[in-house]
Each structure stands twice: as structure tokens, then as C-alpha cells.
Design an enzyme around this catalytic site. Structure first.
Site, short mmCIF file in Angstrom:
data_model
loop_
_atom_site.label_atom_id
_atom_site.label_comp_id
_atom_site.label_asym_id
_atom_site.label_seq_id
_atom_site.Cartn_x
_atom_site.Cartn_y
_atom_site.Cartn_z
N ASN A 46 0.87 -1.18 0.00
CA ASN A 46 0.00 0.00 0.00
C ASN A 46 0.90 1.23 0.00
O ASN A 46 1.50 1.57 1.01
CB ASN A 46 -0.88 -0.03 1.26
CG ASN A 46 -1.67 1.25 1.46
OD1 ASN A 46 -1.82 2.04 0.52
ND2 ASN A 46 -2.17 1.46 2.66
N TRP A 47 0.99 1.88 -1.16
CA TRP A 47 1.89 3.04 -1.28
C TRP A 47 1.32 4.29 -0.63
O TRP A 47 1.99 5.31 -0.52
CB TRP A 47 2.19 3.31 -2.76
CG TRP A 47 3.21 2.38 -3.36
CD1 TRP A 47 3.46 1.08 -3.00
CD2 TRP A 47 4.14 2.68 -4.42
NE1 TRP A 47 4.46 0.56 -3.77
CE2 TRP A 47 4.90 1.51 -4.64
CE3 TRP A 47 4.39 3.82 -5.19
CZ2 TRP A 47 5.90 1.45 -5.62
CZ3 TRP A 47 5.38 3.75 -6.17
CH2 TRP A 47 6.12 2.58 -6.38
N LYS A 48 0.04 4.26 -0.28
CA LYS A 48 -0.64 5.45 0.28
C LYS A 48 -0.43 6.65 -0.66
O LYS A 48 -0.34 6.48 -1.86
CB LYS A 48 -0.15 5.73 1.68
CG LYS A 48 -0.08 4.47 2.55
CD LYS A 48 0.12 4.80 4.00
CE LYS A 48 0.34 3.51 4.76
NZ LYS A 48 0.26 3.67 6.18
N HIS A 60 -9.39 1.12 5.09
CA HIS A 60 -8.10 1.30 5.77
C HIS A 60 -8.31 2.25 6.95
O HIS A 60 -9.11 3.19 6.86
CB HIS A 60 -7.07 1.87 4.78
CG HIS A 60 -5.67 1.85 5.32
ND1 HIS A 60 -5.22 2.78 6.24
CD2 HIS A 60 -4.64 1.00 5.11
CE1 HIS A 60 -3.96 2.50 6.54
NE2 HIS A 60 -3.58 1.43 5.87
N GLU A 107 -6.68 4.65 8.00
CA GLU A 107 -6.46 6.07 7.68
C GLU A 107 -7.69 6.67 7.02
O GLU A 107 -8.00 7.85 7.23
CB GLU A 107 -5.21 6.21 6.79
CG GLU A 107 -3.94 6.00 7.61
CD GLU A 107 -2.73 5.52 6.82
OE1 GLU A 107 -2.76 5.57 5.57
OE2 GLU A 107 -1.76 5.08 7.46
N GLU A 162 -5.02 -4.96 10.81
CA GLU A 162 -3.98 -3.95 10.99
C GLU A 162 -4.24 -3.19 12.29
O GLU A 162 -5.09 -2.29 12.32
CB GLU A 162 -4.00 -2.95 9.83
CG GLU A 162 -3.77 -3.57 8.47
CD GLU A 162 -3.21 -2.56 7.49
OE1 GLU A 162 -2.14 -2.83 6.96
OE2 GLU A 162 -3.84 -1.51 7.28
N GLY A 181 2.78 2.29 10.56
CA GLY A 181 3.73 3.37 10.35
C GLY A 181 4.48 3.79 11.60
O GLY A 181 5.13 4.84 11.62
N SER A 220 3.74 -2.17 10.18
CA SER A 220 5.21 -2.14 10.28
C SER A 220 5.86 -3.48 9.92
O SER A 220 6.84 -3.89 10.56
CB SER A 220 5.64 -1.67 11.68
OG SER A 220 5.19 -0.35 11.91
N GLY A 234 2.94 -1.20 4.22
CA GLY A 234 2.93 0.22 3.86
C GLY A 234 4.33 0.69 3.51
O GLY A 234 4.82 0.48 2.40
N GLY A 235 5.01 1.31 4.48
CA GLY A 235 6.32 1.94 4.26
C GLY A 235 7.32 1.07 3.51
O GLY A 235 7.98 1.53 2.58
C1 PEP Z 1 -0.57 0.14 6.02
O1 PEP Z 1 -0.68 1.32 5.77
O2 PEP Z 1 -1.44 -0.63 5.61
C2 PEP Z 1 0.60 -0.31 6.78
C3 PEP Z 1 0.56 -1.51 7.28
O3 PEP Z 1 1.63 0.57 6.90
P1 PEP Z 1 3.10 0.27 7.54
O4 PEP Z 1 3.58 -1.03 6.95
O5 PEP Z 1 3.93 1.43 7.12
O6 PEP Z 1 2.92 0.17 9.01
#
Ligand code: PEP
Length: 249
Positions: A9-11, A97, A99, A167, A173, A213, A234-235
């Protein structure tokens, strides 16, 4: 259970030049050597969908959206529909999600409508659920997740075109990850719920991803937990090298 799904997930990250370079590196890795045991999925921001569809052609890497509207078209400035995502080459879309639930006040009912819109456009929805830090501290994690599952999943239990991503909000993040024993407890609870809602066979066919993470350094431990059928990253999905290392775990 089939192949694990490793979804990136590049957001709201990624410009055309550097983003395409990462996508090309990923496609080159996927096209060379032995195919990965896991299925790879990238969910970039909307302006990169069409160029990435071309880059990923013949690589086996799937493309997904990060959200979709409940309607197929109409007066919804700034939104994108599931039909448009499918038209751009997507086969998956993330819905609900944390966010989006936080930034856009999305309710379980809205997430459910989005998941149904996704299926209506032949996309597989990845429905996200997860507790906040306060909810976990006060012992409410499982009941919060259960409420989100009951409220956010699309109808038609017999339709196994569905992925769930657990999640924990406090792990997204932040560099914090849930303990494998906690992940096992939550994923087991989700599996039991799915079996109750959909029946044993259909419940077992739904992939449950862990997200929060996930990095090359912790992926092996998390992906080995029972009922973890992949990861939502994500990251660490922004760098082809790291994302590949997670997928090749
Ligand atoms: C996400 O946004 O779905 C996520 C899991 O982010 P991160 O891996 O950066 O925690």
C-alpha cells in the site's frame, strides 16, 4: 489455503519518475528466475495505475486501488469508482483502511458498501480492520475487530472473492508490530468468525493478511503465524528491494 498474498500500500506516495523506477525494478525481479511462492500486489496512488499496469504486464504482479466509491459513477468530485479501477487494470482494492476510517470518517456500513461495489466491478476487496492502542489496552481488541468484521464485510457469504487485513492501528507506520501470539489470537478469532458467518469451507478460503510495520527483518516471524495468509505492507513496500525481500521470505 492458496498462495500467501503480499500487498503493498503506497498510500499518498509516489511520483511518476521515481515510482516507475521502483515498479520496473520489481517487475524485473518478478520476471527473472523462479516465480515467488507468494502472490504480489501493488496498490499505488491513482495517477500511477495506468503506467504501472503497463510495467507489470506479463510480470505476474497484480495491481490494486487504495479505495473506491460506493457508486459506479456520478457527481462525486475527487473520488474513484471500482469500475474505473478495474478499467485501469486493477484486480484488487483496499477498503476501510484505518487512515480512511479516521481521515474521512468512514463507517462500517460505508466500508461494506464499498466492498460490495468492488465485487460488483469484479475486484477483490481487501477489507481492513484493527483496534486502536486504547482499545487494546482496555481489553476490547477482539470485540472491536468482531464488530468491524460483522459490519464491514460484503453480503454473499458463498462468494470467496474477499481478503481481510488485520492492521492494529497503533502498529501502522510506527515501527511497532503486534506480538506473534497476539496476531495468532486475532487471526484465529477472525477465522472462527468467518467460519460462523460463511461456513467452514468458504470461511477457510478467505485470506487474512497482517499489516503494521512489516519489514524484511520481521516478515518471516509474522508470516509463519497460523492463519496469517500474507501481509499488507505500507512503508516497506515503497522500496522494491525491501518489498521483494518480504515477498521472498
Ligand atoms: C498500512 O498502511 O497498511 C501499513 C501496514 O503501513 P506500515 O507497513 O507502514 O505500518
Amino acid at each position: 489455503m492458496g498462495r500467501q498474498l503480499i500487498a503493498g500500500n503506497w498510500k499518498m506516495n509516489g511520483l511518476f519518475g521515481p515510482g516507475s523506477a521502483q515498479a520496473k525494478e520489481l517487475a524485473a525481479r518478478a520476471s527473472a528466475g523462479t516465480p515467488l511462492a507468494a502472490e504480489l500486489l501493488v496498490c499505488p496512488p491513482a495517477q500511477l495505475l495506468l503506467p504501472f499496469a503497463e510495467i507489470f504486464q506479463d510480470s505476474g504482479i497484480a495491481l490494486g486501488g487504495q479505495d473506491c466509491h460506493t457508486a459506479a459513477r456520478g457527481a462525486h468530485t475527487g473520488d474513484i469508482s471500482a469500475e474505473m479501477l478495474a478499467d485501469a487494470g486493477c484486480t484488487y482494492v483496499i477498503v476501510g483502511h484505518s487512515e480512511r476510517r479516521a481521515d474521512h470518517g468512514e463507517s462500517d456500513a460505508e466500508v461494506k458498501a464499498k466492498a460490495e461495489a468492488a465485487r460488483g466491478a469484479d475486484l477483490i476487496p481487501i477489507v481492513c480492520v484493527g483496534e486502536t492502542e486504547d482499545q487494546r489496552r482496555s481489553g476490547k481488541a477482539l470485540s472491536v475487530i468482531e464488530g468491524q468484521i460483522r459490519g464491514s464485510l460484503p453480503e454473499n457469504p458463498e462468494d470467496s472473492r474477499l481478503v481481510i487485513a488485520y492492521e492494529p492501528v497503533w502498529a501502522i507506520g510506527t515501527g511497532l508490530t503486534a506480538k506473534p501470539s497476539d496476531v495468532q489470537e486475532v487471526h484465529g478469532h477472525i477465522r472462527d468468525l468467518l467460519s460462523g458467518l460463511f461456513g467452514l469451507e468458504a470461511g477457510a478460503a478467505v485470506r487474512i493478511l497482517y499489516g503494521g510495520s512489516v519489514k524484511p527483518a520481521n516478515a518471516a516471524e509474522l508470516l509463519a503465524v497460523p492463519n496469517v495468509d500474507g501481509a499488507l505492507v505500507g512503508g516497506a513496500s515503497l522500496l522494491a528491494e525491501d518489498f521483494w525481500a518480504i515477498a521472498a521470505t
